[in-house]
Scaffold this motif. Structure first.
Motif, PDB file in Angstrom:
ATOM      1  N   HIS A  50      -0.745 -10.193   7.714  1.00  0.00           N
ATOM      2  CA  HIS A  50      -1.861  -9.361   8.156  1.00  0.00           C
ATOM      3  C   HIS A  50      -2.762 -10.114   9.124  1.00  0.00           C
ATOM      4  CE1 HIS A  50      -5.726  -7.107   7.691  1.00  0.00           C
ATOM      5  NE2 HIS A  50      -4.895  -6.091   7.742  1.00  0.00           N
ATOM      6  N   HIS A  73      -9.936  -0.380  11.063  1.00  0.00           N
ATOM      7  CA  HIS A  73      -8.880  -0.148  12.052  1.00  0.00           C
ATOM      8  C   HIS A  73      -9.283   0.935  13.040  1.00  0.00           C
ATOM      9  CE1 HIS A  73      -6.706  -1.909   8.566  1.00  0.00           C
ATOM     10  NE2 HIS A  73      -6.066  -2.565   9.513  1.00  0.00           N
ATOM     11  N   LYS A  78      -1.123   2.715  15.619  1.00  0.00           N
ATOM     12  CA  LYS A  78      -0.438   1.420  15.602  1.00  0.00           C
ATOM     13  C   LYS A  78      -0.213   0.924  14.177  1.00  0.00           C
ATOM     14  CE  LYS A  78      -0.783  -3.326  17.304  1.00  0.00           C
ATOM     15  NZ  LYS A  78      -1.599  -4.284  18.090  1.00  0.00           N
ATOM     16  N   VAL A  79      -1.242   1.036  13.340  1.00  0.00           N
ATOM     17  CA  VAL A  79      -1.118   0.483  11.985  1.00  0.00           C
ATOM     18  C   VAL A  79      -0.233   1.346  11.098  1.00  0.00           C
ATOM     19  CG1 VAL A  79      -3.353  -0.653  12.127  1.00  0.00           C
ATOM     20  CG2 VAL A  79      -3.221   1.628  11.136  1.00  0.00           C
ATOM     21  N   ARG A  80      -0.039   2.624  11.469  1.00  0.00           N
ATOM     22  CA  ARG A  80       0.755   3.533  10.664  1.00  0.00           C
ATOM     23  C   ARG A  80       2.176   3.008  10.426  1.00  0.00           C
ATOM     24  NH1 ARG A  80       1.745   9.378  13.171  1.00  0.00           N
ATOM     25  NH2 ARG A  80       2.548   8.007  14.798  1.00  0.00           N
ATOM     26  N   TYR A  82       3.248   0.159   9.949  1.00  0.00           N
ATOM     27  CA  TYR A  82       3.360  -0.923   8.964  1.00  0.00           C
ATOM     28  C   TYR A  82       3.274  -0.408   7.530  1.00  0.00           C
ATOM     29  CZ  TYR A  82       2.538  -3.986  12.975  1.00  0.00           C
ATOM     30  OH  TYR A  82       2.633  -4.628  14.180  1.00  0.00           O
TER      31      TYR A  82
END
Length: 442
Positions: A50, A73, A78-80, A82
């Motif tokens: 992370h 965030h 973008k984080v989706r 992960y």
């Protein structure tokens, strides 16, 4: 993704085609999984990768981290990607009410609605002129200081003092400005935010952006939380709050006369934090994490100072100038940050809602042109903690809505004068020291 940063169950990672277990909170806490929007994730391995650091994620182990996740965030798309690989189940909403806060679900929903309102009003959009002028301020004052030193060196104490004042302002204001970029509150691109942050904190201030973000994100996630917030890890130097002083007193721990800490605090932490402790911590972090690119940015700062001041002051004179500037900068930084945190609640993690946790650990200082400038708008500490990615020039616009939400849920919204906030640092240190003394002598 849904509005206001909420995760949409129709997203691929939350598709009904994906088999997920229904998990109880007891199992979630036992295995230290993390819940985001009622979906359960195993972050044990991912936490090491992370960007915010492993400790940041593990501090939410066994808890609902929805508000923290959406507040930290900015690029949900973008984080989706992960989330899918670490999704292991879901929890039924309201299946286990937090015994420490029986209105947690309602407060969470109200806060999400408030965040959506702020987004609708465009309060997460930065005024680029505002930040360009603040950056220009740094360049101009830095050049003025170099010119004054070049013209007179030590020859004129008034000119030298003006140069020192300019450099102190540069360092303090650069600290607030890099803080904006570190919170991703200026550009839409995270990479661009981090790049400019490196220029400011590395090239202008001589510190590491990764080090600052690593410790500062932990502070925001769990402010004033014992063993989780690095900003209140004072070791055995000071005892703060109402919990640790009594614990130390009962255990007969008395390395220092803590009942006098309200006096020796002012001669220790404010002058030494940035020139000594932060430098040591930065070097340790860079070596341990092998951050070679960060060393490059700091090298630019060192080369710049050498070129600007060594020809006029010599090497020893430049070193003296460095520590003199750091000395005053450190006082400025400690006063501006601690008056909003130190007198507030300091306790172990109670797994409170995001909104309540921020309100009991932060307070505001009255708005004025001077207070806004001297504190980098962190006189709106409450709004900054609730919306860490909001550009600071918009804090005052969301403040009335925050006050209304506090009123609805009977949560105290503290706003003080600058003088009262400053005095409260002395007052809280004195009270904590007396608690230790009484417990120690029982």
């Amino acid at each position: 993704m849904g509005k206001g940063g909420k995760l949409d169950r129709n997203d691929p990672v939350h598709s009904s085609d994906q088999e997920v277990k229904v998990l109880k909170w007891e199992e979630i806490r036992q295995n230290k999984w993390v819940v985001i929007d009622n979906m359960v994730y195993d972050v044990s391995r991912f936490s090491r990768k992370h960007p915010g650091g492993e400790r940041l994620m593990l501090n939410h182990a066994g808890q609902d981290a929805t508000d923290a996740f959406t507040c930290f965030h900015t690029d949900m798309k973008k984080v989706r990607k992960y989330l899918g690989p670490i999704l292991i189940g879901r929890v039924v909403p309201g299946s286990d009410v937090n015994p420490n806060e029986d209105t947690k679900a309602e407060l969470h929903n109200d806060f999400q609605n408030l965040k959506a309102l702020a987004e609708k009003k465009g309060l997460f959009k930065a005024n680029m002129t505002f930040f360009m002028l603040h950056f220009l301020q740094l360049i101009i004052l830095d050049l003025v200081a170099a010119y004054l030193i070049h013209k007179s060196g030590y020859g004129n104490w008034l000119t030298y003092s003006l140069a020192v004042a300019c450099l102190v302002i540069v360092q303090a204001q650069a600290g607030w400005l890099q803080h904006d970029f570190g919170h991703l509150s200026v550009f839409k691109s995270n990479k661009m935010n981090h790049f400019v942050q490196n220029i400011i904190i590395g090239g202008i201030m001589g510190f590491s952006a990764d080090w600052w973000n690593y410790r500062h994100y932990q502070h925001h996630a769990k402010p004033n939380t014992i063993k989780r917030d690095p900003d209140i890890r004072f070791g055995l130097l000071y005892l703060i709050g109402k919990v640790v002083p009594i614990e130390f007193g009962k255990k007969k721990i008395g390395k220092l006369p803590y009942n006098l800490q309200q006096f020796y605090f002012f001669f220790t932490l404010p002058p030494l934090l940035i020139p000594i402790y932060f430098v040591i911590e930065t070097v340790y972090f860079l070596v341990k994490k092998r951050k070679l690119h960060e060393i490059m940015w700091i090298s630019i700062y060192l080369i710049r100072w050498y070129a600007m001041f060594v020809p006029s002051l010599g090497l020893l004179g430049t070193v003296k100038l460095y520590f003199l500037v750091r000395f005053f900068e450190s006082f400025w930084f400690v006063w501006s940050t601690q008056m909003s945190h130190l007198p507030m609640t300091i306790d172990y993690d109670k797994d409170l809602s995001w909104f309540r946790a921020q309100l009991i650990s932060t307070c505001n200082v009255e708005q004025s042109t001077f207070n806004d400038w001297v504190s980098g708008h962190l006189n709106f500490q409450i709004e900054h903690h609730l919306f860490p990615t909001m550009p600071r020039h918009n804090y005052h616009l969301i403040a009335p809505e925050v006050k209304e939400l506090c009123k609805k849920h009977n949560i105290e919204y503290q706003c003080k004068t600058m003088s009262q906030a400053t005095y409260d640092i002395y007052k809280c240190l004195k009270e904590s020291g007396e608690m230790w003394y009484d417990a120690y002598n029982m």
